[in-house]
Design an enzyme around this catalytic site. Structure first.
Site, mmCIF file in Angstrom:
data_model
loop_
_atom_site.group_PDB
_atom_site.id
_atom_site.type_symbol
_atom_site.label_atom_id
_atom_site.label_comp_id
_atom_site.label_asym_id
_atom_site.label_seq_id
_atom_site.Cartn_x
_atom_site.Cartn_y
_atom_site.Cartn_z
ATOM 1 N N PHE A 11 0.816 -1.210 0.000
ATOM 2 C CA PHE A 11 0.000 0.000 0.000
ATOM 3 C C PHE A 11 0.858 1.272 0.000
ATOM 4 O O PHE A 11 0.808 2.075 -0.948
ATOM 5 C CB PHE A 11 -0.938 -0.036 1.210
ATOM 6 C CG PHE A 11 -1.491 1.286 1.638
ATOM 7 C CD1 PHE A 11 -2.121 2.122 0.739
ATOM 8 C CD2 PHE A 11 -1.391 1.686 2.969
ATOM 9 C CE1 PHE A 11 -2.636 3.353 1.143
ATOM 10 C CE2 PHE A 11 -1.900 2.901 3.378
ATOM 11 C CZ PHE A 11 -2.519 3.744 2.466
ATOM 12 N N LEU A 33 5.101 -10.448 -2.279
ATOM 13 C CA LEU A 33 3.644 -10.444 -2.460
ATOM 14 C C LEU A 33 2.899 -11.157 -1.330
ATOM 15 O O LEU A 33 1.739 -11.539 -1.500
ATOM 16 C CB LEU A 33 3.249 -11.037 -3.822
ATOM 17 C CG LEU A 33 3.835 -10.320 -5.052
ATOM 18 C CD1 LEU A 33 3.350 -10.990 -6.333
ATOM 19 C CD2 LEU A 33 3.491 -8.835 -5.053
ATOM 20 N N TYR A 147 5.368 -7.273 16.963
ATOM 21 C CA TYR A 147 5.586 -6.389 15.811
ATOM 22 C C TYR A 147 6.411 -5.179 16.215
ATOM 23 O O TYR A 147 7.437 -4.855 15.586
ATOM 24 C CB TYR A 147 4.236 -5.955 15.227
ATOM 25 C CG TYR A 147 4.322 -4.840 14.212
ATOM 26 C CD1 TYR A 147 5.049 -4.998 13.033
ATOM 27 C CD2 TYR A 147 3.671 -3.625 14.423
ATOM 28 C CE1 TYR A 147 5.129 -3.977 12.089
ATOM 29 C CE2 TYR A 147 3.740 -2.600 13.489
ATOM 30 C CZ TYR A 147 4.471 -2.779 12.333
ATOM 31 O OH TYR A 147 4.547 -1.767 11.409
ATOM 32 N N ASN A 176 -0.283 6.511 11.660
ATOM 33 C CA ASN A 176 -1.241 5.635 10.971
ATOM 34 C C ASN A 176 -1.596 6.176 9.595
ATOM 35 O O ASN A 176 -2.272 7.192 9.481
ATOM 36 C CB ASN A 176 -2.495 5.471 11.825
ATOM 37 C CG ASN A 176 -2.177 4.854 13.176
ATOM 38 O OD1 ASN A 176 -1.877 5.565 14.119
ATOM 39 N ND2 ASN A 176 -2.226 3.549 13.261
ATOM 40 N N VAL A 190 -7.990 1.095 9.566
ATOM 41 C CA VAL A 190 -9.310 1.390 10.123
ATOM 42 C C VAL A 190 -10.148 2.272 9.195
ATOM 43 O O VAL A 190 -11.350 2.059 9.048
ATOM 44 C CB VAL A 190 -9.169 2.011 11.534
ATOM 45 C CG1 VAL A 190 -8.440 3.357 11.486
ATOM 46 C CG2 VAL A 190 -10.525 2.173 12.193
#
Length: 315
Positions: A11, A33, A147, A176, A190
């Site tokens: 993204f 991928l 993470y 974010n 979100v």
């Protein structure tokens, strides 16, 4: 410049690629991928600046070695990573290998070939914000998930190569990020998930009480920040934040998107132990060193994202 972009089919990676191509560079994309999508690269396939897309893993040292030997890179933008908090809790080994060990392999190649490293970290490494001044780079960190722990470990390795070897490296911590091309399913952000559910006539589900806040950065602002961190020597050896400088409670975000409180529901939190109650970015360092500041408001960014989701029929 010749640039290696890991995670370029993801993204944020897709938007960083767009920015680098617009700025006239030659770019090689490496992505396995596992999270990215080759469709994200479709519009750049004929662009003369996109030299190659390599489907491969940053954990494959022979693939990395071949890439670095064959192409004299000036910068490596290292975005390739496992990014899902819940996945890291369920399967910490995969996240550690991808985010920490993979970063080490990238660093070794960059050290051998004298290539600048721009390392994409995350705001999730921070402890909660306690006031309205926002989180600057000196704010306490708290690895509340594997993470975050893997990213902190990788950050330390990245900065160690600056101090030990004089390799130009920079750690960037965008807050974010949202916008077009973000996944709208469970692993998406979100904003994208809320918009998709709104358009599909579904309920917008909020984990926990919904009082937790997020500083939401539009993806084109983020991509500009990422690119600029590679271009400037002023940030070498530094950690640099980027965010909107405005936080919003998830309850308020859901209402802004849905426009109807009856469409909103609260559900049990899937990982309350790794929730950060308040995230608000102080990106004054990015302004000072890079001349960067966000340009897209939250309202405008949400409008653009909804327009894209409608246009691509992702409902």
């Amino acid at each position: 410049m010749n640039i290696l972009l890991t995670g370029g089919a993801g993204f944020i990676g897709r938007w960083v690629l767009k920015r680098l191509l617009e700025d006239g560079h030659h770019v090689w994309v490496l992505d396995d991928l596992s999270n990215g999508r080759e469709a994200n690269l479709a519009e750049f396939r004929e662009h003369p600046g996109l030299k190659s897309f390599v489907k491969g893993s940053i954990l494959n040292e022979s693939v990395l070695s071949d890439l670095f030997i064959a192409n004299k890179f000036d910068i490596c933008y290292h975005l390739g990573a496992s990014i899902n908090v819940q996945d890291s809790i369920d399967d910490p080994r995969t996240t550690f290998n991808n985010d920490t060990v993979g970063t080490f392999y990238i660093l070794e190649q960059c050290r051998r070939h004298d290539v600048k490293v721009v390392f994409m970290s995350t705001c999730m490494v921070y402890d909660r914000c306690m006031d309205e001044k926002g989180i600057d780079e000196a704010h306490p960190i708290k690895p509340a998930s594997p993470y975050a722990g893997a990213k902190i470990a990788a950050e330390n390795m990245v900065l160690s190569y600056y101090h030990a070897y004089g390799l130009p490296t920079v750690v960037i911590r965008p807050f974010n990020t949202y916008g077009p091309f973000q996944k709208t399913g469970g692993e998406g952000g979100v904003v994208a998930i809320f918009i998709k559910n709104k358009l599909a006539g579904k309920t917008l589900n909020i984990y926990g009480e919904g009082t937790q806040t997020r500083d939401l950065l539009y993806v084109e602002d983020c991509a500009r920040f990422v690119a600029e961190a590679g271009y400037s020597d002023k940030v070498n050896g530094e950690i640099v934040n980027a965010g909107l400088g405005r936080d919003i409670a998830i309850n308020d975000l859901a209402l802004m998107i849905a426009g109807d409180a009856s469409r909103i529901a609260h559900v049990e939190h899937i990982h309350p132990q790794s929730e950060i109650q308040k995230l608000l970015c102080d990106s004054s360092k990015a302004g000072r060193l890079l001349g960067w500041k966000p340009e897209v408001t939250l309202e405008e960014g949400i409008r653009r994202t909804e327009e894209w989701i409608r246009a691509t029929n992702l409902i």
